[in-house]
Design a protein around this motif. Structure first.
Motif, PDB file in Angstrom:
ATOM      1  N   THR A  70     -16.801  48.091 -37.180  1.00  0.00           N
ATOM      2  CA  THR A  70     -17.692  49.082 -36.558  1.00  0.00           C
ATOM      3  C   THR A  70     -16.928  50.203 -35.858  1.00  0.00           C
ATOM      4  O   THR A  70     -17.463  51.307 -35.714  1.00  0.00           O
ATOM      5  N   GLY A  71     -15.725  49.922 -35.393  1.00  0.00           N
ATOM      6  CA  GLY A  71     -14.965  50.922 -34.657  1.00  0.00           C
ATOM      7  C   GLY A  71     -15.497  51.180 -33.263  1.00  0.00           C
ATOM      8  O   GLY A  71     -15.097  52.141 -32.604  1.00  0.00           O
ATOM      9  N   VAL A  72     -16.398  50.323 -32.780  1.00  0.00           N
ATOM     10  CA  VAL A  72     -17.000  50.494 -31.457  1.00  0.00           C
ATOM     11  C   VAL A  72     -16.314  49.556 -30.473  1.00  0.00           C
ATOM     12  O   VAL A  72     -16.184  48.357 -30.734  1.00  0.00           O
ATOM     13  N   ALA A  73     -15.872  50.104 -29.349  1.00  0.00           N
ATOM     14  CA  ALA A  73     -15.194  49.299 -28.333  1.00  0.00           C
ATOM     15  C   ALA A  73     -16.135  48.231 -27.771  1.00  0.00           C
ATOM     16  O   ALA A  73     -17.356  48.391 -27.761  1.00  0.00           O
ATOM     17  N   THR A  74     -15.549  47.131 -27.300  1.00  0.00           N
ATOM     18  CA  THR A  74     -16.312  46.066 -26.653  1.00  0.00           C
ATOM     19  C   THR A  74     -15.726  45.804 -25.267  1.00  0.00           C
ATOM     20  O   THR A  74     -14.538  46.006 -25.039  1.00  0.00           O
ATOM     21  N   ALA A  75     -16.578  45.343 -24.364  1.00  0.00           N
ATOM     22  CA  ALA A  75     -16.117  45.133 -22.990  1.00  0.00           C
ATOM     23  C   ALA A  75     -16.942  44.054 -22.309  1.00  0.00           C
ATOM     24  O   ALA A  75     -18.121  43.861 -22.613  1.00  0.00           O
ATOM     25  N   TRP A  76     -16.304  43.353 -21.394  1.00  0.00           N
ATOM     26  CA  TRP A  76     -16.994  42.326 -20.624  1.00  0.00           C
ATOM     27  C   TRP A  76     -16.202  42.023 -19.370  1.00  0.00           C
ATOM     28  O   TRP A  76     -15.048  42.429 -19.204  1.00  0.00           O
ATOM     29  N   LEU A  77     -16.842  41.314 -18.455  1.00  0.00           N
ATOM     30  CA  LEU A  77     -16.136  40.837 -17.270  1.00  0.00           C
ATOM     31  C   LEU A  77     -16.488  39.375 -17.038  1.00  0.00           C
ATOM     32  O   LEU A  77     -17.557  38.905 -17.433  1.00  0.00           O
ATOM     33  N   THR A  78     -15.567  38.665 -16.421  1.00  0.00           N
ATOM     34  CA  THR A  78     -15.781  37.262 -16.075  1.00  0.00           C
ATOM     35  C   THR A  78     -15.453  37.050 -14.611  1.00  0.00           C
ATOM     36  O   THR A  78     -14.608  37.749 -14.042  1.00  0.00           O
ATOM     37  N   ILE A  79     -16.127  36.083 -14.011  1.00  0.00           N
ATOM     38  CA  ILE A  79     -15.800  35.655 -12.649  1.00  0.00           C
ATOM     39  C   ILE A  79     -15.654  34.152 -12.662  1.00  0.00           C
ATOM     40  O   ILE A  79     -16.559  33.425 -13.089  1.00  0.00           O
ATOM     41  N   ARG A  80     -14.496  33.681 -12.200  1.00  0.00           N
ATOM     42  CA  ARG A  80     -14.177  32.254 -12.194  1.00  0.00           C
ATOM     43  C   ARG A  80     -13.507  31.878 -10.885  1.00  0.00           C
ATOM     44  O   ARG A  80     -12.920  32.733 -10.213  1.00  0.00           O
ATOM     45  N   PRO A  81     -13.524  30.595 -10.527  1.00  0.00           N
ATOM     46  CA  PRO A  81     -12.792  30.162  -9.334  1.00  0.00           C
ATOM     47  C   PRO A  81     -11.293  30.361  -9.525  1.00  0.00           C
ATOM     48  O   PRO A  81     -10.778  30.371 -10.644  1.00  0.00           O
ATOM     49  N   LEU A  82     -10.575  30.522  -8.431  1.00  0.00           N
ATOM     50  CA  LEU A  82      -9.125  30.593  -8.500  1.00  0.00           C
ATOM     51  C   LEU A  82      -8.566  29.216  -8.849  1.00  0.00           C
ATOM     52  O   LEU A  82      -9.091  28.188  -8.415  1.00  0.00           O
ATOM     53  N   ASP A  83      -7.494  29.198  -9.648  1.00  0.00           N
ATOM     54  CA  ASP A  83      -6.912  27.914 -10.020  1.00  0.00           C
ATOM     55  C   ASP A  83      -6.069  27.354  -8.875  1.00  0.00           C
ATOM     56  O   ASP A  83      -5.633  28.086  -7.969  1.00  0.00           O
ATOM     57  N   ASP A  84      -5.832  26.065  -8.912  1.00  0.00           N
ATOM     58  CA  ASP A  84      -5.128  25.372  -7.829  1.00  0.00           C
ATOM     59  C   ASP A  84      -3.701  25.887  -7.646  1.00  0.00           C
ATOM     60  O   ASP A  84      -3.202  25.975  -6.518  1.00  0.00           O
ATOM     61  N   ASP A  85      -3.017  26.227  -8.747  1.00  0.00           N
ATOM     62  CA  ASP A  85      -1.646  26.719  -8.639  1.00  0.00           C
ATOM     63  C   ASP A  85      -1.579  28.020  -7.847  1.00  0.00           C
ATOM     64  O   ASP A  85      -0.667  28.228  -7.035  1.00  0.00           O
ATOM     65  N   THR A  86      -2.530  28.910  -8.092  1.00  0.00           N
ATOM     66  CA  THR A  86      -2.559  30.185  -7.373  1.00  0.00           C
ATOM     67  C   THR A  86      -2.687  29.957  -5.876  1.00  0.00           C
ATOM     68  O   THR A  86      -1.960  30.558  -5.071  1.00  0.00           O
ATOM     69  N   LEU A  87      -3.605  29.081  -5.494  1.00  0.00           N
ATOM     70  CA  LEU A  87      -3.817  28.803  -4.076  1.00  0.00           C
ATOM     71  C   LEU A  87      -2.601  28.118  -3.454  1.00  0.00           C
ATOM     72  O   LEU A  87      -2.196  28.443  -2.334  1.00  0.00           O
TER      73      LEU A  87
END
Length: 298
Positions: free
Chosen positions: A119-136
């Motif tokens: 199609t040549g049409v861009a796609t986009a989305w967003l996600t929200i998730r908890p932070l992983d344990d390693d990051t914390l």
């Protein structure tokens, strides 16, 4: 045998990149097609934003870098108001489903792909998730880091190489992290093999604290992506009387600094406690630096 509990389901919003609709996506339903460039080529851009107490932090700088990345990669301009509205709606859903905003911390990721080949049409989305344990955990305990070249020479002489864009091409970066972890470390700092010039972390900016209230970071350019957290830190710290400068930094300087930090949107800041096997002493002002970085984002 005990079974680990399932992680909370993410909140996913589809974002029409030309200013169209914003709508929530069922997490059990696919939304990326087989011929999307994000799958077949890793051809796209992204931003990671920390959500704290129901608010996206440092949002203006993320919007600016997202737009700059899109321009560099010849992608549709992501309208700031459009993405801000999508983020607000997704955050509201995420917090409501977790009983409110207080104490809620999460990671929001924006993704903009070149889209489907058919199609040549861009796609986009967003996600929200908890932070992983390693990051914390790494926020609190710090990290052990190995230095390594990227594996290619960064000169800025290739006009097609879009320096300054936060792209989805992360296969080499993830390989570098696996290499570091196999060697008993947590993270990587890239260096120029010819000069020893410090570039950046795999997913972070390098910040060096020197005596006399000085903060230093590698200047953005070939091999160094401008960091949103680092920029917010330097703006705030300068207002508090710190002397902040982006300049060339070399590996030997890191060993002489009061402290070395990796700063990024969701991990915020973690102190480098060991570098290439050598222990870096804890500074007297470690708590002050952590508070400075946290205040800069707030």
């Amino acid at each position: 045998m005990s079974i680990a509990p399932l992680a909370p389901a993410p909140v996913i919003y589809l974002v029409e990149p030309y200013g169209g609709s914003v709508r929530r996506q069922n997490t059990n339903m696919p939304h990326v097609f087989w011929d999307d460039a994000v799958v077949t080529r890793g051809d796209g851009i992204f931003e990671s934003i920390l959500i704290r107490d129901g608010k996206p932090l440092n949002l203006e700088k993320h919007l600016e870098r997202f737009a700059r990345s899109a321009e560099l990669m010849d992608l549709p301009e992501p309208g700031a108001a459009h993405w801000e509205r999508a983020t607000e709606e997704a955050v509201a859903d995420y917090c409501r489903e977790r009983g409110g905003t207080e104490g809620v911390e999460a990671k929001c990721v924006w993704t903009l792909s070149r889209g489907r080949e058919t199609t040549g049409v861009a796609t986009a989305w967003l996600t929200i998730r908890p932070l992983d344990d390693d990051t914390l955990a790494q926020r609190e305990r710090g990290v052990s880091v190995l230095t390594t070249p990227r594996g290619y020479t960064v000169t800025g002489d290739a006009p097609w190489m879009r320096e300054g864009a936060k792209t989805l091409n992360y296969a080499a970066s993830m390989a570098a992290l696996r290499w570091a972890k196999a060697g008993g470390a947590d993270d990587v700092i890239y260096i120029d093999p010819d000069t020893g010039r410090v570039l950046e972390g795999v997913t972070s900016s390098v910040v060096m604290v020197k005596k006399g209230g000085r903060l230093r970071t590698p200047a953005p350019g070939p091999g160094v992506l401008a960091g949103t957290t680092q920029a917010a830190l330097f703006e705030y710290a300068a207002e508090q009387g710190w002397k902040c400068k982006a300049k060339d930094i070399y590996l030997n300087e890191l060993f002489k600094a009061e402290s070395v930090w990796l700063v990024s949107s969701t991990r915020i800041a973690t102190r480098v406690k060991r570098l290439d096997g050598k222990k870096l002493p804890a500074p007297d002002n470690e708590a002050e630096i952590k508070e400075l970085i946290s205040a800069a984002l707030s």
